[in-house]
Design a protein around this motif. Sequence first.
Motif, PDB file in Angstrom:
ATOM      1  N   SER A 616      11.925  41.277  24.847  1.00  0.00           N
ATOM      2  CA  SER A 616      11.680  40.083  24.045  1.00  0.00           C
ATOM      3  C   SER A 616      12.385  40.188  22.692  1.00  0.00           C
ATOM      4  O   SER A 616      12.959  39.216  22.213  1.00  0.00           O
ATOM      5  N   GLN A 617      12.390  41.374  22.109  1.00  0.00           N
ATOM      6  CA  GLN A 617      13.049  41.527  20.809  1.00  0.00           C
ATOM      7  C   GLN A 617      14.567  41.620  20.938  1.00  0.00           C
ATOM      8  O   GLN A 617      15.306  40.850  20.340  1.00  0.00           O
ATOM      9  N   HIS A 660       9.139  29.505  18.565  1.00  0.00           N
ATOM     10  CA  HIS A 660       8.977  30.491  19.643  1.00  0.00           C
ATOM     11  C   HIS A 660       9.300  31.902  19.159  1.00  0.00           C
ATOM     12  O   HIS A 660       8.574  32.847  19.467  1.00  0.00           O
ATOM     13  N   VAL A 661      10.386  32.005  18.386  1.00  0.00           N
ATOM     14  CA  VAL A 661      10.812  33.329  17.909  1.00  0.00           C
ATOM     15  C   VAL A 661       9.720  33.957  17.034  1.00  0.00           C
ATOM     16  O   VAL A 661       9.363  35.128  17.199  1.00  0.00           O
ATOM     17  N   ALA A 662       9.149  33.142  16.141  1.00  0.00           N
ATOM     18  CA  ALA A 662       8.100  33.666  15.261  1.00  0.00           C
ATOM     19  C   ALA A 662       6.909  34.148  16.086  1.00  0.00           C
ATOM     20  O   ALA A 662       6.361  35.230  15.852  1.00  0.00           O
ATOM     21  N   LYS A 663       6.528  33.337  17.083  1.00  0.00           N
ATOM     22  CA  LYS A 663       5.370  33.710  17.911  1.00  0.00           C
ATOM     23  C   LYS A 663       5.652  34.990  18.689  1.00  0.00           C
ATOM     24  O   LYS A 663       4.809  35.887  18.763  1.00  0.00           O
ATOM     25  N   PHE A 699       0.523  39.775  27.959  1.00  0.00           N
ATOM     26  CA  PHE A 699       1.621  39.551  28.898  1.00  0.00           C
ATOM     27  C   PHE A 699       1.888  38.074  29.156  1.00  0.00           C
ATOM     28  O   PHE A 699       3.014  37.605  29.062  1.00  0.00           O
ATOM     29  N   GLU A 700       0.831  37.354  29.470  1.00  0.00           N
ATOM     30  CA  GLU A 700       1.034  35.970  29.836  1.00  0.00           C
ATOM     31  C   GLU A 700       1.456  35.102  28.654  1.00  0.00           C
ATOM     32  O   GLU A 700       2.305  34.226  28.807  1.00  0.00           O
ATOM     33  N   ILE A 701       0.884  35.382  27.482  1.00  0.00           N
ATOM     34  CA  ILE A 701       1.225  34.512  26.343  1.00  0.00           C
ATOM     35  C   ILE A 701       2.638  34.790  25.813  1.00  0.00           C
ATOM     36  O   ILE A 701       3.347  33.878  25.426  1.00  0.00           O
ATOM     37  N   ILE A 702       3.048  36.055  25.842  1.00  0.00           N
ATOM     38  CA  ILE A 702       4.428  36.343  25.420  1.00  0.00           C
ATOM     39  C   ILE A 702       5.387  35.708  26.425  1.00  0.00           C
ATOM     40  O   ILE A 702       6.376  35.073  26.070  1.00  0.00           O
TER      41      ILE A 702
END
Length: 730
Positions: A616-617, A660-663, A699-702
């Motif tokens: 993700s990063q 999205h990026v911030a979250k 997991f699901e929220i990311i």
Amino acid sequence: MAQLRHKAVEIAQSRSIPKIEIPEGKVTDYYGANIFSDDVMKALLSPDAYRKVTSAIKSGENIEGNVADEVASAMKSWAVSKGATHYTHWFQPLTGGTAEKHDAFFDISFDGQAIEKFKGSALVQQEPDASSFPSGGIRETFEARGYSAWDPTSPAFIMFNDAGTGTLCIPSVYISYTGELLDAKTPLLNSCTVLDKAATSVAIIFDRHVERVTATLGVEQEYFLVDKSLYNARPDLLMSGRSVFGHAPAKGQQLEDHYFGSIPPRVLNFMVDFELEALKLGIPVRTRHNEVAPAQFEVAPTFEEINLACDHNILLMDLMKKVAKKHNFEVLFHEKPFAGINGSGKHNNWSMSTDTGVNLLSPSTKPKESLRFVTFLVNVIKAVHDNADLLRATIASAGNEYRLGANEAPPAIMSIFLGTQMTKALEDLENKEIVEIEKGENAYIKLGLNRIPSILLDNTDRNRTSPFAFTGNKFEFRAVGSSANSATPMMVLNTIVARQLTKFREEYDAERELDSTKKEGIVVKILKRYITECKNILFEGNGYSKEWEIEAEKRGLSNIKEAPEALKAFIQPKFIELFEEMKVLTKREILARYEIELHNYTKKIQIESRVMADLSQNHVVSTAVKYQTRLVQTAKALKDMELHTEAEPIIEIVKQISGHVAKISQLAHDMTEARKKANNCETIEETAKIYSTEVKDFFEIIRKEVDQLELIIDDEDWPLVKYRELLYIR
Ligand code: ADP
Ligand code: MG
């Protein structure tokens, strides 16, 4: 990065189909060619040694030293003549897979001559340096080493490598020096012994000629295939066997057009190849087809004696992985490699069979046999009912957690499906007065039992949503995970049925003390009570539905979704007692296994969590920011040209991406904190619990945020191979 994805897709699309060498002759000509079979033994051993080995195999007794020497010598000559250069004990440590350590046959004698050496002692026992295999604390506190010992009930086989040389693999058990069982196979063998004893004691009520009962097993194996280049371009698949991100493709499995459809040529070629190798190893593969999900397939062998069937299943999985390399495929055995798409299971078809050739779960038209059938059927139902939590624990794993109790998967509730006819028959047996029993044979016709076989034969009464279904002449335990070693759930099934049958026989004997004339009447009386006691586990409806969860709760059935929670059943005093009473596992061994399972679980979730944070990063956010910069430049240019309205929608996307990026960054950070918390727990039990609740919650929220970005960002730039590419290119 996007480069890598496009390149991978390009490679995957331009694969040619490798040519495979089909041996001459019929299947029966090469079937079992690479195993040290009974026929080979008969041909190579002296009659005396052959007799001793086969009788030891039947009785489970030890093989004498001089016989072992003769077998070793024959095995070596046979293996060397086939091209084997090495040998290994092949065993199943509690990691889930198999282990091997190859030693060369070749050695140098004291006078410097090269010799081929393989003694009986090396056949019977080996000492792998096993300090890295899990022992759940057993080895740490006691003896540092373990040893493996030959299991003569499963034939030795030769595995060939790409260079064309082979290794003689000797199926073995794996035990610590203090005698604790450290593998999956030994308890299974123990459970076979106790089941044999208990089932025989019940079978002789109906037929005094029965001397032995064996459990039989046929394992249907589901799997996904992904092109190797695509697989390698997905670090999550590579590291965890599962895609942690990926937006659903436009076409999923809604159309269900894949199931039983024609098999894609490249896949079929792979199937033919691994089946060929399987047949040479005496694995009786019979069925192949597409599964429900795109890129999902199934292979199933004909059933065999249970110990052999379990060995064959993990051997087959290993073989499939090896052969797949040649075809530039990667086989995914993970229970849920793709979100939103069906997961994979391993359907364990189980029954019991007598040495007189009778399948004890096969209905019959003859009244007496019919009663025997119902006796075994009801006892299995009772065993599953009384030990449902334990059975549930045997299928608890990190991978299967995504499947059991999730949306499109069998529920975490243990229930049994019987089909309309059988359900009706059991209702009648429970409720109807059976005075006719004393009037002789025809009495049973009143129960309707004798009509069962013909009804079942042409019966398509199937329920794909049941975790444990009666399918005509066997039970199908469908909730087992695709990556699991069947040995453990089967060991538990054997053990609980063995104990139930033992109890049944005791109750029967006690009743007969009081009344020695009416054998059938006594059997029926006990069965009636059993049905009343355990019928709440019978369920014919849709196991995937919300209504069933509510109904099951009303019935008091467990519905444990988290694996660490489900695993706790292993250490419930009543189940520890069960294992000890049946002499299958000791308390110490159970505690060790429990701990190992928690470690396995924790490691898997930890890896997934790390992969997720990394991807993700370093892949997703970095790509998003680059794309965003381009958008900002475009918007700026438009504004410079006084095109403010035109710039608006672009600025909108820029904002969305920022959101999205911030979250994602925040969530990834929080998840890492949760991981720290988990890793700092005092006990592995607590660690696993935090992983299953707090860490996994992210997991699901990311994923949701990342999958949204996948829809926004230019397809050209997206770094991760997309679902449509993973699932549809072949
Ligand atoms: P279905 O699922 O349609 O019944 P099959 O009849 O092909 O499909 O059976 C599925 C699996 O069950 C196969 O591996 C088969 O060998 C196995 N099987 C059949 N009879 C028995 C039995 N008596 N004991 C154990 N497994 C069995
Ligand atoms: Mg089936």
